[in-house]
Design an enzyme around this catalytic site. Structure first.
Site, PDB file in Angstrom:
ATOM      1  N   ARG A   1       0.820  -1.206   0.000  1.00 34.14           N
ATOM      2  CA  ARG A   1       0.000   0.000   0.000  1.00 34.14           C
ATOM      3  C   ARG A   1       0.855   1.258   0.000  1.00 34.14           C
ATOM      4  O   ARG A   1       0.508   2.264  -0.627  1.00 34.14           O
ATOM      5  CB  ARG A   1      -0.936  -0.015   1.215  1.00 34.14           C
ATOM      6  CG  ARG A   1      -1.948   1.126   1.188  1.00 34.14           C
ATOM      7  CD  ARG A   1      -2.804   1.125   2.432  1.00 34.14           C
ATOM      8  NE  ARG A   1      -3.651   2.314   2.451  1.00 34.14           N
ATOM      9  CZ  ARG A   1      -4.151   2.852   3.535  1.00 34.14           C
ATOM     10  NH1 ARG A   1      -3.870   2.315   4.702  1.00 34.14           N
ATOM     11  NH2 ARG A   1      -4.912   3.915   3.483  1.00 34.14           N
TER      12      ARG A   1
ATOM     13  N   ASP B   1      12.153  -5.141  -1.585  1.00 35.01           N
ATOM     14  CA  ASP B   1      11.580  -6.089  -0.638  1.00 35.01           C
ATOM     15  C   ASP B   1      12.381  -7.375  -0.682  1.00 35.01           C
ATOM     16  O   ASP B   1      13.008  -7.704  -1.706  1.00 35.01           O
ATOM     17  CB  ASP B   1      10.123  -6.379  -0.980  1.00 35.01           C
ATOM     18  CG  ASP B   1       9.350  -6.905   0.221  1.00 35.01           C
ATOM     19  OD1 ASP B   1       8.525  -6.155   0.761  1.00 35.01           O
ATOM     20  OD2 ASP B   1       9.580  -8.060   0.622  1.00 35.01           O
TER      21      ASP B   1
ATOM     22  N   ASP C   1      17.513  -7.486   1.059  1.00 36.09           N
ATOM     23  CA  ASP C   1      17.564  -7.923   2.452  1.00 36.09           C
ATOM     24  C   ASP C   1      18.214  -6.777   3.212  1.00 36.09           C
ATOM     25  O   ASP C   1      19.404  -6.510   3.054  1.00 36.09           O
ATOM     26  CB  ASP C   1      18.385  -9.208   2.571  1.00 36.09           C
ATOM     27  CG  ASP C   1      18.553  -9.672   4.014  1.00 36.09           C
ATOM     28  OD1 ASP C   1      18.153  -8.933   4.938  1.00 36.09           O
ATOM     29  OD2 ASP C   1      19.099 -10.769   4.217  1.00 36.09           O
TER      30      ASP C   1
ATOM     31  N   ASN D   1      10.301   1.023   6.019  1.00 33.64           N
ATOM     32  CA  ASN D   1       9.171   0.329   6.628  1.00 33.64           C
ATOM     33  C   ASN D   1       9.333  -1.188   6.552  1.00 33.64           C
ATOM     34  O   ASN D   1       8.355  -1.915   6.414  1.00 33.64           O
ATOM     35  CB  ASN D   1       7.865   0.752   5.963  1.00 33.64           C
ATOM     36  CG  ASN D   1       6.649   0.417   6.811  1.00 33.64           C
ATOM     37  OD1 ASN D   1       6.759   0.234   8.013  1.00 33.64           O
ATOM     38  ND2 ASN D   1       5.494   0.325   6.182  1.00 33.64           N
TER      39      ASN D   1
ATOM     40  N   TYR E   1      10.494  -6.285  19.483  1.00 27.74           N
ATOM     41  CA  TYR E   1       9.791  -5.403  18.544  1.00 27.74           C
ATOM     42  C   TYR E   1       9.544  -4.035  19.182  1.00 27.74           C
ATOM     43  O   TYR E   1       9.789  -2.992  18.567  1.00 27.74           O
ATOM     44  CB  TYR E   1       8.469  -6.057  18.142  1.00 27.74           C
ATOM     45  CG  TYR E   1       7.653  -5.268  17.153  1.00 27.74           C
ATOM     46  CD1 TYR E   1       7.834  -5.437  15.778  1.00 27.74           C
ATOM     47  CD2 TYR E   1       6.690  -4.347  17.577  1.00 27.74           C
ATOM     48  CE1 TYR E   1       7.083  -4.716  14.862  1.00 27.74           C
ATOM     49  CE2 TYR E   1       5.933  -3.625  16.669  1.00 27.74           C
ATOM     50  CZ  TYR E   1       6.140  -3.817  15.319  1.00 27.74           C
ATOM     51  OH  TYR E   1       5.396  -3.096  14.412  1.00 27.74           O
TER      52      TYR E   1
ATOM     53  N   LYS F   1      10.994  -0.346  17.966  1.00 28.57           N
ATOM     54  CA  LYS F   1      10.109   0.743  17.553  1.00 28.57           C
ATOM     55  C   LYS F   1      10.312   1.995  18.411  1.00 28.57           C
ATOM     56  O   LYS F   1      10.180   3.119  17.920  1.00 28.57           O
ATOM     57  CB  LYS F   1       8.649   0.279  17.598  1.00 28.57           C
ATOM     58  CG  LYS F   1       8.312  -0.752  16.530  1.00 28.57           C
ATOM     59  CD  LYS F   1       8.618  -0.234  15.124  1.00 28.57           C
ATOM     60  CE  LYS F   1       8.175  -1.190  14.051  1.00 28.57           C
ATOM     61  NZ  LYS F   1       8.422  -0.667  12.673  1.00 28.57           N
TER      62      LYS F   1
END
Length: 217
Positions: A72, A88, A114, A141, A207, A211
Site C-alpha cells: 500500500r 523487498d 535484504d 518500513n 519489537y 520501535k
C-alpha cells in the site's frame, strides 16, 4: 497514534541537525527526517513526506521514492505521481506491486533487498540511481515480528534479528541514501515506527524496543 503536536516536535527536533549537515556539506535544500507511528498511511508515510516542507506540494517534478515495506505504501506514492522503487526481500511480491502501479499508469521498478545485508543495500541504491538518476524520498518500513518470552533460550537471537531489521536496517538505509537525498530540493526521510513505540505488549519486547528506537532516530 501520534498527535499533530508530537509529530511537529519530532520534526523540529530533527530539522536542526539535518540542516546543520546540509550547511556543513554546502547543500542548500532542506532535508527532514520524521518518524511516523500513525497507522493511517496518508497521514503517516505519505502524509509525513508530503507535509515535510511547509508550503510545497507533495509532488514536485515527479520525485523518486525508495520504499521498503508494504504494497500500500508504494501504491499511495505512485498515485501521487512519484516514480517508485519497490524494494523487498520478497522479490516476486515487489514485482507484482510494480505491475499494478504500471497498470495504473505509474512508473516503478522492483529490487530485491535484504535490509540486513549492506552489500545488497549498496546494490539497491546503485540500481535506483541508474534507473532514475535521483532519490528524493526514503520510506523505511521493513517489518518483522517474532513473539517470544525473555526467558526463552532463543531470545537473544530473536532480539538481534529484530533490531537488525527494524532499527539498524533503517539507519543503514539512511546512511546509504544520504549522499543522494542531500542533492534533492525537497528530500524526505520517513521512518515508520508503531504505536508500540509509545508502549509495550507482552512477549513483544524486541519489537517494542526497536520501535522505540525508531522514534529516537
Amino acid at each position: 497514534m501520534r498527535t499533530p503536536a508530537r509529530s511537529e516536535a519530532v520534526a523540529e527536533r530533527t530539522r536542526g541537525g539535518l540542516n546543520d549537515l546540509r550547511q556543513e556539506r554546502g547543500g542548500g535544500a532542506r532535508l527532514l527526517n520524521a518518524s511516523a507511528a500513525c497507522p493511517d498511511l496518508r497521514r503517516g508515510a505519505a502524509g509525513a513526506a508530503g507535509a515535510a516542507v511547509q508550503g510545497q506540494p507533495f509532488v514536485d517534478l515527479h520525485p523518486v521514492a525508495l520504499l521498503r515495506g508494504p504494497r500500500r505504501n508504494s501504491q499511495v506514492f505512485a498515485a501521487e505521481g512519484a516514480r517508485v522503487i519497490v524494494s523487498d526481500i520478497n522479490e516476486d511480491e515487489a514485482k507484482n506491486v510494480c505491475k499494478q502501479i504500471e497498470s495504473d499508469g505509474g512508473e516503478a521498478i522492483a529490487i530485491f533487498l535484504d535490509i540486513t545485508n549492506e552489500e545488497q543495500i549498496k546494490e539497491c541504491i546503485s540500481k535506483s540511481i541508474k534507473s532514475f538518476g535521483q532519490i528524493d524520498y526514503l520510506i523505511n518500513n521493513a517489518g518483522i515480528a517474532s513473539p517470544i518470552t525473555i526467558d526463552d533460550e532463543n531470545y537473544v537471537d530473536v532480539w538481534q534479528k529484530t533490531l537488525e531489521v527494524l532499527l539498524t536496517g533503517q539507519t543503514k538505509m539512511i546512511r546509504a541514501c544520504l549522499e543522494h537525498l542531500l542533492k534533492s530540493d525537497a528530500a524526505r526521510i520517513v521512518n515508520i515506527s508503531s504505536t508500540e513505540g509509545f508502549g509495550a505488549t507482552p512477549t513483544h519486547s524486541p519489537y517494542t524496543a526497536a520501535k522505540h528506537g525508531v522514534i529516537g532516530l
